[in-house]
Design a protein around this motif. Sequence first.
Motif, mmCIF file in Angstrom:
data_model
loop_
_atom_site.group_PDB
_atom_site.id
_atom_site.type_symbol
_atom_site.label_atom_id
_atom_site.label_comp_id
_atom_site.label_asym_id
_atom_site.label_seq_id
_atom_site.Cartn_x
_atom_site.Cartn_y
_atom_site.Cartn_z
ATOM 1 N N GLU A 81 39.558 48.970 41.839
ATOM 2 C CA GLU A 81 40.552 47.968 41.449
ATOM 3 C C GLU A 81 40.554 46.786 42.411
ATOM 4 O O GLU A 81 40.645 45.626 41.993
ATOM 5 N N ARG A 85 39.613 42.816 41.510
ATOM 6 C CA ARG A 85 40.562 41.754 41.841
ATOM 7 C C ARG A 85 39.903 40.700 42.738
ATOM 8 O O ARG A 85 40.039 39.487 42.522
ATOM 9 N N TYR A 287 43.159 41.944 49.869
ATOM 10 C CA TYR A 287 43.664 42.114 48.508
ATOM 11 C C TYR A 287 44.546 43.338 48.358
ATOM 12 O O TYR A 287 45.042 43.622 47.260
ATOM 13 N N GLN A 290 47.846 42.882 46.768
ATOM 14 C CA GLN A 290 47.831 42.410 45.388
ATOM 15 C C GLN A 290 47.633 43.549 44.383
ATOM 16 O O GLN A 290 47.648 43.320 43.171
ATOM 17 N N VAL A 291 47.383 44.742 44.889
ATOM 18 C CA VAL A 291 47.203 45.909 44.031
ATOM 19 C C VAL A 291 48.252 46.937 44.425
ATOM 20 O O VAL A 291 48.337 47.347 45.582
#
Length: 331
Positions: A81, A85, A287, A290-291
């Motif tokens: 994931e 992203r 990131y 963001q997940v």
Amino acid sequence: MRRRRALVGVLAGSLLLAGCNAGPGQVGAAVLIDGKSVSVDRVQQMIDKAVREHPYGQKLAKEHKLDLVGREIVRQEILHELTERAAQREGVRVDESLAVAALQKDPLATPMEATQQGDTETNVQQLVARVRDHRDALVDAALQTQLALKYVDKLVVTVDHLAISAPEGTTPNANELREQAFEKARQFAASPDAAAQAVAQEAQGDSQRAGLGDKAAAAQSPAFASTVMFGSPVNSVTAFQPTPERPEWLVVAVRERVADKPVSVDQEAQPTAQQLAKVGVRFLQPYLDQVDFTVNPRYGVWDVVGMDLAANESSKKGIVLTVHGATPQQR
């Protein structure tokens, strides 16, 4: 050409785990990622496949180490994931023709023999890649390599740092060194000026152990570029072991992080394919916020320092703290 060669190289190149109760909303889930569930049953099916089809998986089963496989399966689900992203944000992609060509050769189709070179961590990663969807595994690896190639010759971090090691002539105590490093990290994170003050004081006694405002370029040491120092935001503090085999910790306060243009360095090192793979995973760290993901405790806890799952909090490879009174800034 360099990027394409590296990309082509990457593309070409059982018992249930014992554990504790699942957290809220995780009944039957090994991990929840942005609301999507990967079930415990699915993870167990992949573990069973690893044991059934791969002698190396059978070896791990005999050694009662299938917990490593379960954690790595969950880790790769999370990294998948993060990779998607990051690829979308950074504008990197894999040509469909390369993906098709890689699947035709399929380097993941060969069973892993019981005897393997290299360390257990890397071998388990390779084993799990073989029980995943092969296309997903190959494309993830290629995208991570592209991400590494995009920034490895540009990223420079400015840090205040302090080395923690046993006094000369004494036998290192791993637990004591770890706690010393964690305590020093907490001191560094106490205020925006705390790290500079602590490092300056330490440097008066031993300038080899401490440094203020030192710049480190990822291109100068691709192996070191895969450490948490290169993935952490400005105004953060981290404590980690640069080389796990050595009884030494590094405590770092990140002051600046720049990746906007190639930089020239003395003795630039050409990264190997394995180093690029590790650097690519490290460059996914920005990131993480963001997940949204929640891991079932039976598979451990997320460890940002290792970009993996640790069995428990005390098994984490280090810590990352936000400096009190400052706002983390990735770039």
